[in-house]
Write a protein that holds these residues in place. Structure first.
Motif, PDB file in Angstrom:
ATOM      1  N   ASP A  43       0.750  -1.184  -0.119  1.00 51.63           N
ATOM      2  CA  ASP A  43       0.062  -0.021   0.007  1.00 51.63           C
ATOM      3  C   ASP A  43       0.937   1.227  -0.079  1.00 51.63           C
ATOM      4  O   ASP A  43       1.961   1.124   0.534  1.00 51.63           O
ATOM      5  CB  ASP A  43      -0.946  -0.004   1.084  1.00 51.63           C
ATOM      6  CG  ASP A  43      -2.173   1.067   1.234  1.00 51.63           C
ATOM      7  OD1 ASP A  43      -1.405   2.074   1.803  1.00 51.63           O
ATOM      8  OD2 ASP A  43      -3.161   1.042   0.555  1.00 51.63           O
ATOM      9  N   LEU A  75      -2.146  -2.448  -5.889  1.00 52.77           N
ATOM     10  CA  LEU A  75      -3.081  -3.296  -5.473  1.00 52.77           C
ATOM     11  C   LEU A  75      -4.261  -3.907  -6.444  1.00 52.77           C
ATOM     12  O   LEU A  75      -5.502  -3.939  -6.475  1.00 52.77           O
ATOM     13  CB  LEU A  75      -4.002  -2.470  -4.651  1.00 52.77           C
ATOM     14  CG  LEU A  75      -3.155  -1.813  -3.519  1.00 52.77           C
ATOM     15  CD1 LEU A  75      -4.188  -0.887  -2.410  1.00 52.77           C
ATOM     16  CD2 LEU A  75      -2.386  -2.830  -2.562  1.00 52.77           C
ATOM     17  N   MET A 113      -6.833  -9.596  -6.060  1.00 54.84           N
ATOM     18  CA  MET A 113      -7.106  -8.095  -5.813  1.00 54.84           C
ATOM     19  C   MET A 113      -7.487  -7.389  -7.333  1.00 54.84           C
ATOM     20  O   MET A 113      -8.764  -6.723  -7.152  1.00 54.84           O
ATOM     21  CB  MET A 113      -5.856  -7.164  -5.464  1.00 54.84           C
ATOM     22  CG  MET A 113      -5.609  -7.545  -3.943  1.00 54.84           C
ATOM     23  SD  MET A 113      -4.094  -6.395  -3.682  1.00 54.84           S
ATOM     24  CE  MET A 113      -3.957  -6.568  -1.857  1.00 54.84           C
ATOM     25  N   THR A 169      -4.780  -4.171   2.880  1.00 59.46           N
ATOM     26  CA  THR A 169      -4.071  -3.345   1.963  1.00 59.46           C
ATOM     27  C   THR A 169      -2.927  -2.801   2.509  1.00 59.46           C
ATOM     28  O   THR A 169      -2.238  -2.050   1.970  1.00 59.46           O
ATOM     29  CB  THR A 169      -4.894  -2.259   1.819  1.00 59.46           C
ATOM     30  OG1 THR A 169      -5.562  -1.558   2.964  1.00 59.46           O
ATOM     31  CG2 THR A 169      -6.259  -2.601   1.019  1.00 59.46           C
TER      32      THR A 169
END
Length: 256
Positions: A87, A102, A165, A206
């Protein structure tokens, strides 16, 4: 199968089976669409391997045009994502931060200057082999990302979790960033390109503590089940290809 891509025994194209069962009355069944998703490692040791991939891609794009588009009338598209799942709030020394990809589809110029980028968030095969090659070189030459591999557990080079993701989180969240890429009636071809062991943790948050990593690496079976579910429960609608480094080590070792 035959030279036309039709299985000689079943009469089906590519997926080689009728997922719904029953007698087709001799009608050739099979996919008319292909979604190719490239999951590319963007750690520092991968620049030369990315260059080899993009250098070889024009030949692949021409082969796709010759064998899928011209002979079969297949509608295909190509998406590119990074294997990095750190992240942007994860920073070392307050400056070296994760890229925050992500699983988002890459669709802008990376580390290689270029003039042709996709008009949307993925490449449409209908633009022809030359345009597809140019756009792929643009978006698949990813900048080196902060991968936090120096910390215990690592955790950022996670092509399988990045895939989850991309196809789940980035479709179902409020942003819907990747919505529309994966088609229900298309064969999904997943291409993983990395020179390290996969460090995926199933349903990774995340962000996670810089020291200690995100947790234990998840079983591949969980990612497999997720992909099959996305393809309506039919494993024949999924193809996975891994271009990776050795089982132990990696980094400076070229991916076979």
């Amino acid at each position: 199968g035959s030279s036309e891509g039709v299985d000689a025994d079943t009469g089906y194209k590519f997926d080689l089976a009728n997922p719904d069962g029953g007698n087709t009355g001799g009608v050739t069944m099979g996919c008319d669409k292909v979604d190719l998703l490239f999951v590319i490692d963007d750690s520092g040791s991968m620049s030369d391997n990315q260059d080899k991939l993009t250098a070889a891609f024009p030949g692949m794009a021409q082969t796709i045009d010759d064998t899928l588009v011209n002979q079969q009338g297949i509608d295909y598209r190509i998406g590119v994502i990074s294997s990095n799942i750190t992240d942007e709030t994860m920073c070392l020394f307050g400056a070296l931060c994760g890229p925050g990809y992500l699983g988002r589809l890459q669709h802008s110029e990376g580390r290689v200057p270029c003039n042709d980028v996709p008009t949307g968030r993925w490449i449409e095969g209908s633009e022809g082999a030359m345009a597809v090659s140019d756009q792929f070189t643009c978006i698949a030459s990813l900048p080196q990302a902060q991968d936090f591999n120096g910390i215990p557990e690592g955790g950022s080079e996670a092509p399988l979790e990045a895939t989850r993701m991309a196809l789940v989180d980035r479709v179902n969240d409020v942003e819907h960033y990747n919505a529309g890429f994966l088609r229900d009636d298309a064969l999904l071809v997943l291409v993983l390109v990395t020179d390290e062991d996969d460090q995926s943790v199933w349903m990774t948050p995340t962000n996670w503590p810089l020291f200690g990593g995100p947790g234990m690496v998840g079983p591949v079976a969980e990612f497999y089940d997720m992909l099959v579910e996305l393809k309506g429960g039919h494993p024949e609608n999924l193809v996975a290809v891994a271009i990776s480094g050795p089982q132990q080590g990696g980094g400076d070792t070229d991916a076979p």
